[in-house]
Design an enzyme around this catalytic site. Structure first.
Site, PDB file in Angstrom:
ATOM      1  N   ASP A 477       0.832  -1.205   0.000  1.00 56.12           N
ATOM      2  CA  ASP A 477       0.000   0.000   0.000  1.00 56.12           C
ATOM      3  C   ASP A 477       0.867   1.256   0.000  1.00 56.12           C
ATOM      4  OD1 ASP A 477      -2.294   1.529   0.126  1.00 56.12           O
ATOM      5  OD2 ASP A 477      -3.104   0.552   1.892  1.00 56.12           O
ATOM      6  N   ASP A 547     -10.754   2.212  -2.781  1.00 57.94           N
ATOM      7  CA  ASP A 547     -11.290   1.934  -1.451  1.00 57.94           C
ATOM      8  C   ASP A 547     -12.810   1.974  -1.476  1.00 57.94           C
ATOM      9  OD1 ASP A 547      -8.885   1.575  -0.279  1.00 57.94           O
ATOM     10  OD2 ASP A 547      -8.818   3.494   0.770  1.00 57.94           O
TER      11      ASP A 547
HETATM   12  C1  GLA Z   1      -5.670   2.056   2.234  1.00 59.74           C
HETATM   13  C2  GLA Z   1      -6.100   0.875   1.411  1.00 59.74           C
HETATM   14  C3  GLA Z   1      -7.145   0.090   2.155  1.00 59.74           C
HETATM   15  C4  GLA Z   1      -6.579  -0.359   3.483  1.00 59.74           C
HETATM   16  C5  GLA Z   1      -6.104   0.851   4.271  1.00 59.74           C
HETATM   17  C6  GLA Z   1      -5.378   0.427   5.522  1.00 59.74           C
HETATM   18  O1  GLA Z   1      -6.691   2.989   2.337  1.00 59.74           O
HETATM   19  O2  GLA Z   1      -6.563   1.279   0.158  1.00 59.74           O
HETATM   20  O3  GLA Z   1      -7.560  -1.011   1.399  1.00 59.74           O
HETATM   21  O4  GLA Z   1      -5.528  -1.249   3.255  1.00 59.74           O
HETATM   22  O5  GLA Z   1      -5.224   1.650   3.509  1.00 59.74           O
HETATM   23  O6  GLA Z   1      -4.897   1.496   6.233  1.00 59.74           O
END
Ligand code: GLA
Length: 729
Positions: A477, A547
């Site tokens: 990420d 997300d």
């Molecule tokens: C980002 C990712 C999510 C999750 C969060 C965790 O927003 O896109 O899928 O992994 O971080 O903090």
């Protein structure tokens, strides 16, 4: 059509080079002044092009003359445009010489052909052939410019990149170093971009190109959701299925720019590369700067043809080959189900719930390391929080393995929290301007990946966790933009290099982690799809698209992302509905699953709270997915109905031999009297007959494509329909 090796043909008399395969030609001409011009790019033509040089209009025009030939440098389609030699439009290369002079009149001094080789320090499309041109200005021998154009068999694209070398005795500074420059013939063109923001990535925007400069890009240090590194110019009348399209996608994950400048002649100068707003690069004697690669794609079959051209190239020559076409993990991810609030017991309960459903990979997201119970701490401390997990990570991994699932783990390797042991030990590792507190975003700072010691430490910590715990999958990420382009280890005159050095450092870190762990499956992510680009695809076969997992929003996000990136690279999960973060409408569980089977699929909620019947239906959904997976990963994508234009989202995946196909339809809101009752299919063979089990009949390809199939959707909002077609003769 059988793919044959691409060829390079040189017509020595006319000084024309033809870089070609069975589909396209990209031709270059060395004009009598020695300027390298891109003569043609498009569908395959013969070796008989006639260079036509636009006449300089009016007394203000500058001309270059030699042996009876004259041209206006602003009008010609030079393969690289420089400043101050009479070309008054956007340059693609700007070099400041030791005395402050900036004019470069580049001429082609040599050319060579070579098998395509990897770019130094940057991801690139592999395979095929390259045609390399060496350009120099006889008056400024200190600078040498190498243009590289490459082509692969059977692809409707070429790759372009530029290498600038300082052959002199004093430093020079680059203030712009684009990856390509292409002239598009005069006409009425539309621009197509993918813009957006967090939770609303890859939104399509199409509008007519008018005179002047149209320029898109980002200064965020990452490719970003605000503007994907892609720009298409399509004929005004082009549709999904017809019309000419020229498109560029950068194999680059940092700040970028792509521009189309419609000149008074009507011709369009199409170019782009690393964003030059804050960029400078000092070249000491003997040093060279390699630009990222631009993929230039041509389609005469509209935007659908463009997408298939990008998909084919990326799948065959960019995405890690050991992963690209093989079955994907169907993951369960705990993030939306728990966020940071979990312990070992909760995770085991979740694993118990999803075991045996067909979900084969259990992914533990953010919050397992350091002292991280919210977003304010712990990034950089890649050590298990045993207190939170109730024991060593390896115990949990073992538990999940025993349940018959693989184990996945979340990392955000490029980041550091103020409240972390890593920051306490290395406060100077943060990317920050010296006179201010570093800019915070999501309560975190960015590590200076331009520094070798930073990369070494992070690679070591991540690799150690992977090795010691039998991790099968990683979600990589990256949750913020780079705000500050200042590195504490660079001298003042090199600060303009910081962003690009970060990206080079990132690729090096990925080499050390991703490529060093070939048995681990890596998925990319950046607050969803905020760094969804071709550079990342060289490491990650799939990337978390957003997300925002609400099915309504996902129709547009997934549809838009597919303009450039293949369905196999688009990671989609089934989540709760109405979605706690982004949704207000309920969507049936089965419809959510169908839409999440647009690309690589998975599940993300608290399964211990899922209605019994939904949990029980997962195994059937995954069985359907596995049956369709080859079509999704390796088939041709056809987009039939756009969620940007109405309530329907409809796509097809068709096997390369056109004998199998799947139609996926999702209707967002149901209005009274929706006029659309059938959809015309695409990509089938009109001569073949197809059985469709769901429709209970046999239909000719001609009927399916010309008359279409009935869209018999259930009466609810968020209804989905999946039909399968199999050729019988
Ligand atoms: C980002 C990712 C999510 C999750 C969060 C965790 O927003 O896109 O899928 O992994 O971080 O903090």
């Amino acid at each position: 059509m059988k793919n044959t090796e691409p060829t390079i043909f040189f017509d020595g008399k006319e000084k024309i080079f033809y870089l070609e395969n069975e589909k396209i030609t990209c031709a270059f001409w060395i004009d009598p002044c020695g300027t390298l011009q891109t003569l043609y790019f498009g569908e395959k033509v013969g070796h008989d092009l006639i260079p036509v040089v636009p006449k300089a209009p009016g007394q203000h025009a500058v001309t270059r003359k030699k042996d009876g030939y004259s041209c206006d440098p602003s009008l010609i389609s030079a393969a690289v445009h420089t400043s101050f030699g009479g070309d008054s439009f956007e340059p693609s290369l700007s070099v400041v010489l030791p005395d402050g002079a900036r004019r470069l009149d580049l001429i082609c001094v040599s050319h060579r052909e070579a098998p395509k080789s990897r770019l130094a320090g940057l991801p690139s499309v592999s395979g095929g052939k390259s045609l390399l041109f060496e350009l120099m200005d006889p008056a400024v021998p200190a600078i040498s410019v190498t243009l590289s154009f490459s082509i692969q068999a059977g692809q409707s694209a070429v790759e372009s990149s530029v290498l600038i070398r300082n052959c002199g005795k004093e430093p020079v500074t680059l203030t712009r170093a684009y990856s390509f420059s292409l002239q598009i013939p005069a006409g009425e063109w539309d621009t197509v971009v993918l813009h957006g923001q967090h939770a609303q990535e890859c939104q399509i925007d199409r509008r007519p190109l008018s005179f002047g400069l149209f320029s898109v890009g980002t200064r965020r240090g990452i490719s970003s959701s605000s503007m994907n590194p892609f720009l298409a110019l399509c004929e005004n009348a082009a549709t999904e299925t017809s019309g000419r399209v020229y498109a560029a996608a950068l194999v680059y994950s940092g700040s970028h720019v792509l521009s189309a400048e419609k000149m008074p002649s009507g011709n369009v100068r199409f170019q782009g590369g690393v964003q030059d707003g804050e960029f400078t690069w000092k070249l000491d004697p003997g040093e060279a700067f390699q630009t990222p690669e631009a993929v230039l794609c041509f389609s005469s079959d509209g935007l659908g043809g463009m997408s298939r051209a990008f998909h084919d190239l990326f799948r065959a020559h960019l995405i890690p080959q050991r992963r690209v076409s093989s079955p994907r993990p169907v993951v369960f991810n705990n993030w939306e189900g728990t966020h940071f609030t979990f312990n070992g017991e909760k995770l085991r309960a979740m694993a118990d719930s999803v075991a045996g459903t067909g979900i084969d990979t259990f992914v533990l997201d953010d919050g397992w390391f350091g002292k991280r119970n919210d977003s304010t701490s712990g990034l950089g401390d890649w050590f298990t929080n045993e207190e939170k997990l109730g024991g060593p990570l390896s115990d949990l991994v073992e538990y999940v393995h025993q349940k018959g699932m693989k184990f996945g783990l979340w990392f955000e390797p490029e980041m550091i929290s103020r409240d972390s042991d890593l920051f306490r030990a290395h406060p100077d590792w943060v990317l920050r301007e010296p006179h201010h507190e570093p800019v915070e975003s999501r309560n975190q700072w960015v590590l200076d990946l331009g520094r070798a010691e930073v990369r070494a430490c992070i690679a070591d910590r991540v690799n150690r966790i992977l090795a010691e715990n039998r991790i099968d999958y990683v979600k990589w990420d990256m949750n913020r933009d780079l705000a500050e382009g200042y590195s504490s280890v660079l001298p003042p005159e090199r600060q303009g290099e910081t962003f690009h050095r970060y990206v080079l450092g990132l690729y090096d870190l990925l080499d050390r982690v991703v490529n060093a762990n070939p048995d681990v499956f890596f998925e990319g992510c950046s607050s969803g799809g905020c760094r969804f680009d071709a550079g990342m695809l060289a490491y990650f076969p799939q990337i978390w698209a957003s997300d925002n997992t609400d099915a309504y929003s996902r129709t547009r996000i997934q549809y838009g992302t597919s303009l450039v990136y293949p369905p196999s690279s688009i990671s989609c999960h089934v989540s709760s509905s109405p979605n706690a973060s982004y949704g207000s409408h309920f969507v049936p569980f089965a419809s959510r699953a169908s839409l999440a089977q647009f690309g690589a699929t998975g599940y993300e909620f608290d399964p211990t709270k899922l209605p019994e019947q939904d949990l029980a239906s997962i195994s059937g959904q995954i069985e359907t997915y596995r049956g369709d997976e080859d079509l999704i990963l390796n088939g041709d994508l056809y987009r039939l109905l756009s969620p940007f234009e109405g309530e329907f989202f409809a796509v097809m995946n068709v096997s390369r031999d056109r004998r199998r196909a799947r139609l996926l339809v999702f209707r967002r809101l149901r209005y009274a009297n929706v006029p659309l009752t059938r959809a015309s299919l695409q990509g089938l063979d009109p001569e073949l007959d197809y059985d469709c089990a769901e429709l209970g009949g046999r239909f000719s390809g001609a009927t399916l494509m010309r008359f279409g199939v009935p869209l018999r959707l259930s009466g609810e909002d968020g209804a989905a329909l999946v039909l399968h077609f199999r050729a019988v003769n």
